[in-house]
Write an enzyme that holds these catalytic residues in place. Structure first.
Site, PDB file in Angstrom:
ATOM      1  N   ASN A 147       0.839  -1.206   0.000  1.00 56.52           N
ATOM      2  CA  ASN A 147       0.000   0.000   0.000  1.00 56.52           C
ATOM      3  C   ASN A 147       0.873   1.255   0.000  1.00 56.52           C
ATOM      4  OD1 ASN A 147      -3.036  -0.398   0.115  1.00 56.52           O
ATOM      5  ND2 ASN A 147      -2.303  -1.989   1.507  1.00 56.52           N
ATOM      6  N   ARG A 189       3.310  -0.612  25.622  1.00 56.23           N
ATOM      7  CA  ARG A 189       2.692   0.100  24.500  1.00 56.23           C
ATOM      8  C   ARG A 189       2.908   1.624  24.591  1.00 56.23           C
ATOM      9  NH1 ARG A 189      -0.305  -2.284  21.179  1.00 56.23           N
ATOM     10  NH2 ARG A 189      -0.992  -3.977  22.498  1.00 56.23           N
ATOM     11  N   MET A 191       0.829  -3.100  11.892  1.00 57.81           N
ATOM     12  CA  MET A 191       0.138  -4.163  12.620  1.00 57.81           C
ATOM     13  C   MET A 191       0.301  -4.044  14.142  1.00 57.81           C
ATOM     14  SD  MET A 191      -1.157  -5.535  10.028  1.00 57.81           S
ATOM     15  CE  MET A 191      -1.858  -7.107  10.506  1.00 57.81           C
ATOM     16  N   HIS A 236      -8.155  -1.045   5.941  1.00 53.30           N
ATOM     17  CA  HIS A 236      -8.472  -2.339   6.537  1.00 53.30           C
ATOM     18  C   HIS A 236      -9.061  -3.237   5.443  1.00 53.30           C
ATOM     19  CE1 HIS A 236      -9.419  -5.194   9.666  1.00 53.30           C
ATOM     20  NE2 HIS A 236     -10.608  -5.343   9.110  1.00 53.30           N
ATOM     21  N   ASP A 285      -9.974  -0.847  14.341  1.00 52.98           N
ATOM     22  CA  ASP A 285     -10.641  -1.063  13.050  1.00 52.98           C
ATOM     23  C   ASP A 285     -12.066  -0.524  13.061  1.00 52.98           C
ATOM     24  OD1 ASP A 285      -8.384  -2.246  12.003  1.00 52.98           O
ATOM     25  OD2 ASP A 285      -8.983  -4.235  12.670  1.00 52.98           O
ATOM     26  N   GLU A 307      -7.401  -2.031  -2.672  1.00 52.02           N
ATOM     27  CA  GLU A 307      -6.724  -1.213  -1.655  1.00 52.02           C
ATOM     28  C   GLU A 307      -5.778  -0.231  -2.328  1.00 52.02           C
ATOM     29  OE1 GLU A 307      -4.991  -3.201   1.758  1.00 52.02           O
ATOM     30  OE2 GLU A 307      -6.218  -4.976   1.410  1.00 52.02           O
TER      31      GLU A 307
HETATM   32  C1  GRF Z   1      -3.233  -4.872   3.748  1.00 48.84           C
HETATM   33  O1  GRF Z   1      -4.175  -5.843   3.370  1.00 48.84           O
HETATM   34  C2  GRF Z   1      -3.840  -3.878   4.688  1.00 48.84           C
HETATM   35  O2  GRF Z   1      -5.180  -3.595   4.403  1.00 48.84           O
HETATM   36  C3  GRF Z   1      -3.743  -4.588   6.006  1.00 48.84           C
HETATM   37  O3  GRF Z   1      -2.502  -5.253   5.973  1.00 48.84           O
HETATM   38  C4  GRF Z   1      -2.139  -5.487   4.623  1.00 48.84           C
HETATM   39  C5  GRF Z   1      -0.819  -4.827   4.421  1.00 48.84           C
HETATM   40  O4  GRF Z   1      -0.293  -5.046   3.156  1.00 48.84           O
HETATM   41  N1  GRF Z   1      -3.910  -3.662   7.096  1.00 48.84           N
HETATM   42  P1  GRF Z   1       0.914  -4.170   2.629  1.00 48.84           P
HETATM   43  O5  GRF Z   1       2.003  -4.190   3.709  1.00 48.84           O
HETATM   44  O6  GRF Z   1       0.422  -2.783   2.362  1.00 48.84           O
HETATM   45  O7  GRF Z   1       1.390  -4.871   1.391  1.00 48.84           O
END
Ligand code: GRF
Length: 215
Positions: free
Chosen positions: A14, A65, A90, A109, A145, A174
């Protein structure tokens, strides 16, 4: 031009879609930095190859955290961001962190929220037998989320799909809608107001309003 900091944890596709859109002249932003919470995130190299400052702050080196989030915020603030973009980041972020960037923190998401928050969204979609799945870009709020939806894209769930085929179909969407949402923000047309998303129509050269076009 608005300053953007992108947070990743892994592959970074992304993030790459955002860099591609910028390079194509379709995304008028300065990608000031990419920051990962994992030293081994493949996206860090991709960012560095694109000439973007790439940092990692290993969350494992922090007692909790709050301490990690404080270090992350300090790093991010060094780039004076107008917008912080979570792109496959993440880690659950503390409420303090989310509030600090309220209205300028976006996430993508891989489901049609509010369906399937959390992990393994494609598996859950297949298990539930839904016929339509997709992805969502939203402003981040302290609830995981969850948060005001900016744009969504839907894909069909086809007979014979497995997690991988469905994930690939969603991922292509995405890569289309995240640059679109960031472009709206960059153009000053997108904002969070009283907990709701406001998207202004664009104006053409003569001041006529053009409704948002979603390609
Ligand atoms: C994507 O599917 C995003 O929506 C989710 O984790 C994945 C990350 O993919 N939160 P990338 O690292 O952008 O390839």
């Amino acid at each position: 031009m608005k300053n953007v900091v992108i947070l990743i944890s892994g592959r970074g596709s992304n993030m790459e879609a955002l860099i591609r859109a910028r390079d194509a002249g379709e995304l008028p932003v300065n990608i000031a930095a990419v920051v990962s919470n994992r030293p081994d995130a493949a996206g860090l190299e991709t960012a560095a190859r694109a000439g973007i400052v790439a940092h990692y702050i290993d969350h494992k080196g922090f007692p909790g955290r709050e301490a990690f989030d404080a270090a992350l915020a300090e790093c991010i603030d060094g780039f004076a961001p107008d917008l912080v973009v979570l792109a496959g980041f993440m880690r659950i972020l503390s409420e303090g962190f989310v509030r600090r960037y309220e209205g300028r923190l976006l996430n993508i998401h891989p489901s049609l929220l509010p369906a399937f928050p959390g992990l393994h969204t494609h598996r859950k979609a297949l298990e539930e037998g839904v016929r339509i799945h997709g992805c969502t870009v939203h402003f981040v709020t302290p609830a995981l989320d969850h948060g005001p939806v900016i744009i969504q894209a839907a894909v069909p769930v086809l007979d014979g799909d497995d997690e991988a085929s469905l994930a690939a179909r969603v991922l292509a969407e995405e890569h289309r809608i995240y640059p679109q949402a960031v472009r709206w923000f960059a153009e000053g047309r997108l904002r969070l107001e009283g907990g709701r998303v406001r998207l202004d129509a664009a104006q053409d050269g003569d001041g006529r309003l053009i409704a948002p076009v979603i390609r």
